[in-house]
Design an enzyme around this catalytic site. Structure first.
Site, mmCIF file in Angstrom:
data_model
loop_
_atom_site.group_PDB
_atom_site.id
_atom_site.type_symbol
_atom_site.label_atom_id
_atom_site.label_comp_id
_atom_site.label_asym_id
_atom_site.label_seq_id
_atom_site.Cartn_x
_atom_site.Cartn_y
_atom_site.Cartn_z
ATOM 1 N N SER A 85 -2.471 -3.143 -0.857
ATOM 2 C CA SER A 85 -3.872 -2.740 -0.855
ATOM 3 C C SER A 85 -4.377 -2.452 0.553
ATOM 4 O O SER A 85 -5.410 -1.818 0.714
ATOM 5 C CB SER A 85 -4.694 -3.857 -1.483
ATOM 6 O OG SER A 85 -3.966 -4.458 -2.534
ATOM 7 N N GLY A 90 -2.673 -8.372 -2.658
ATOM 8 C CA GLY A 90 -4.052 -8.022 -2.964
ATOM 9 C C GLY A 90 -5.083 -8.926 -2.334
ATOM 10 O O GLY A 90 -6.252 -8.882 -2.698
ATOM 11 N N LYS A 113 6.975 -0.406 -10.123
ATOM 12 C CA LYS A 113 7.060 -1.810 -10.512
ATOM 13 C C LYS A 113 7.317 -1.963 -12.002
ATOM 14 O O LYS A 113 6.750 -1.243 -12.817
ATOM 15 C CB LYS A 113 5.751 -2.528 -10.165
ATOM 16 C CG LYS A 113 5.552 -2.791 -8.676
ATOM 17 C CD LYS A 113 4.288 -3.615 -8.474
ATOM 18 C CE LYS A 113 3.795 -3.593 -7.045
ATOM 19 N NZ LYS A 113 4.620 -4.329 -6.106
ATOM 20 N N ASP A 171 1.877 1.213 -1.197
ATOM 21 C CA ASP A 171 1.410 1.353 -2.574
ATOM 22 C C ASP A 171 0.500 2.564 -2.671
ATOM 23 O O ASP A 171 -0.428 2.701 -1.874
ATOM 24 C CB ASP A 171 0.601 0.117 -2.979
ATOM 25 C CG ASP A 171 1.494 -1.072 -3.271
ATOM 26 O OD1 ASP A 171 2.719 -0.936 -3.108
ATOM 27 O OD2 ASP A 171 0.974 -2.134 -3.662
#
Lengths: 325, 310
Positions: free
Chosen positions: B253, B170, B98, B41
């Site tokens: 993350s 996350g 996304k 990400d």
């Protein structure tokens, strides 16, 4: 090194092949004799069973050659990408594929396949583990190497369209490659390629289902490079090219055709992915490049008996091969 | 088909029926090229370059990483197309983005930008609580999340060309990812040993299309590439996912919420390649600096993104 006979129940077949090569070719007639003159040759299926005695030498040769393939290990660079698919294709042909992740593992294989994947990722991983010197050495020794897609970029002497800062290449193949020549995933496609030279050697239909996934293209080749396949350039190509494209290849191209498969000496390279199709002709073409060499260097390639192939290995689950309907 | 009176026999071609422009084989093909890789990400071009430099095989372009979405709350939507374009310009590796579950217009926009893969993700706030996007209608391939075999096969039937286990994005906590991967793999092992006669009832039980269940039984694995996601924070986490049988790893993350992103990214990439070699894992795990702060999932108040879709 060849193993002692007692370690390999198929050693007899290898022995027979060797004898055939030494004295068998003196008379063409002997090929039509029954193979039983060699006593209890084994069918290379598992478990091995005797070949029917009625078979002639000529008829049993393909089976015996198959044993030769069983006994050599082909390395597949397993840093990232479609290495499992290549190993599965080799398995279909009865050849053992060995995953190569470290430099020392290259010593145990007779040839190497560099699979498709992300060439920047593979270059980074090769760099972390100091694989480049060993790979260059491998190419220099004249051992057969085949690169598909990302592997083609690796083998090329020059590449454009790379990431900022460029990437390290193995080199050896005298050509200029454009990374992501056909654009992004939306421009990925399948096409029926004409492959007269492969079809002449391997039989089968004159075309091949080429799967191009964010594929590179070969812009120019040196004089020693043999072109095995090319396709017309898609007309909307310029729209989707990467940021660092020079404009020269659009007008300088040869009649709007782009080369997608080449061979130079013992290096084979394809921009598409034969490992994603059920057609194994490219793989068997590559294997013949190996056996052509090992003919000259006697049976030193016989390093593995089929027995370690079939016992005590966990079952392997492969992805299916999707066909266009 | 309309008017011709011809009816395609359902399930005859398994999951290959789709528009001619972009056959399923090409969609799965890119996922196959990503195998053995790490997808990271990133929220801007700079991070995308760090990821590419570390050896990521693709990047996921986002406005906020899942950890921030969790902290800040509110409705999470598709990222600004300009941001995605900037990231696409910055790198040469594939770019994913996304879309909200069921929000097919966001998917159309992403297709028009010309990225490489769409993630129909539960991390964003769902737009449709009952239906997913009909992914057969798109030329762009989709990756979808799952918690178990039934959910994976339902997504594949809808046209997903790649599956990732959901985990709990996350959180920096691997427990949910392990649960989901084990659930998928365990069900496949169960299925493999099953009598063919029992597969009908099993398909009913897991609420998945029979033909795909049967195909999974024959293959001994999911019929598409299967990544792990949600909670991967260390090289060891990534190698764990690989040893459990996944084809690759998404890291959200975990990289850019840690002390030294470039170094950690590189370590996770190496851990995925050498997942079964503990000595390499030792080397790459040393001195990575601080990992992201994790969230304990025993706490009932933590929202479960994985439960947002079935």
């Amino acid at each position: 090194m060849r193993r002692p006979a007692k370690h390999s129940r198929l050693a007899k077949n290898v022995e027979a092949l060797h004898r055939l090569r030494c004295d068998g070719f003196k008379s063409a007639k002997m090929f039509d004799e029954p193979q039983r003159s060699f006593e209890n040759l084994l069918d290379p299926c598992w478990p091995p069973r005797p070949l029917p005695e009625s078979l002639t030498i000529r008829e049993s040769l393909p089976l015996l050659l198959c044993v030769r393939f069983c006994t050599m290990a082909v390395g597949v660079l397993a840093l990232q990408g479609s290495f499992n698919e290549h190993i599965a294709a080799l398995r279909k042909l009865g050849v053992k594929g060995v995953e190569i992740r470290k430099p020392e593992q290259l010593q145990s294989v007779v040839a190497l396949i560099i699979p498709g994947g992300e060439s920047t990722t593979m270059a980074k991983l090769a760099e972390y583990h100091n694989l480049f010197p060993a790979l260059r050495e491998f190419v220099k020794m004249g051992k057969p190497v085949w690169g598909t897609c990302a592997g083609l970029i690796f083998l090329a002497n020059k590449a454009t369209g790379q990431k900022t800062g460029g990437q390290e290449l193995i080199g050896g193949l005298d050509c200029m490659v454009h990374r992501n020549f056909f654009g992004s995933q939306l421009q990925s496609f399948e096409v029926e390629l004409l492959i007269p030279k492969i079809a002449a050697k391997e039989g089968g239909p004159p075309n091949f289902r080429g799967v191009f996934i964010r594929a590179p293209g070969i812009l120019e080749v040196g004089p020693e490079v043999e072109v095995l396949a090319d396709i017309p350039t898609p007309s909307d190509k310029t729209v989707h090219s990467g940021p660092s494209v020079e404009s020269q290849e659009e007008n300088g191209g040869s009649e709007n055709k782009v080369i997608v498969a080449v061979k130079q000496g013992n290096l084979l390279a394809t921009a598409f992915h034969p490992e994603l199709t059920a057609d194994t002709r490219w793989h068997s073409y590559f294997l013949k490049m190996i056996s052509d060499i090992s003919e000259e260097t006697s049976s030193s390639t016989v390093s593995q008996s089929t027995e370690d192939l079939h016992f005590s290995e966990p079952p392997i689950y492969d992805l299916p091969i999707y066909q266009q309907q | 088909m309309a008017g011709s009176g011809v009816v395609t026999v359902y399930g005859n071609g398994a999951i290959t029926e789709t528009s001619k422009k972009s056959p399923f084989s090409v969609k799965v093909g890119l996922a196959q090229m990503l195998r053995g890789g790490v997808i990271m990400d990133v929220v801007n071009a700079e991070q995308a370059r760090i990821a590419e430099e570390a050896g990521a095989c693709a990047v996921m372009a986002l406005e906020r990483v899942p950890a921030d979405i969790r902290a800040q709350g509110g409705v999470a939507r598709m990222s600004d197309p300009q941001l995605i374009k900037d990231i696409k310009q910055a790198v040469t590796i594939p770019v994913m983005a996304k879309a909200r579950i069921g929000h097919f217009v966001e998917a159309q926009i992403l297709e028009a930008i010309g990225i490489d893969y769409v993630d129909e993700s539960e991390v964003l706030t769902p737009a449709d609580d009952e239906n997913h996007i009909n992914k057969h209608n798109f030329r762009i391939p989709f990756v979808c999340g799952c918690r178990n075999l039934g959910e994976a096969l339902r997504r594949i039937r809808e046209g997903a060309a790649m599956i990732r286990t959901k985990g709990e994005a996350g959180t920096g906590n691997i427990i949910e990812a392990v649960r989901h991967v084990r659930s998928v793999m365990g069900d496949i092992r169960l299925l493999r040993n099953m009598d063919d006669d029992e597969v009908f009832t099993f398909a009913k039980k897991i609420q998945a299309p029979y033909d795909l269940v049967m195909q999974t039984k024959q293959l001994g694995r999911l019929p598409v590439v299967h990544f792990a996601a949600g909670g991967v924070a260390t090289p060891a986490d990534a190698a764990l996912m690989m040893q459990l049988g996944c084809d690759g790893v998404f890291v959200g993350s975990g990289v850019f919420k840690s002390g030294d992103p470039a170094r950690r990214a590189r370590a996770i990439v190496q851990a995925v390649t050498h997942y079964s070699d503990p000595e390499v894992l030792v080397d790459v795990s040393c001195g990575l600096g601080e990992a992201m702060v994790g969230i304990n999932l025993n706490d009932e108040k933590v929202e479960r993104y994985a439960n947002r879709s079935e």
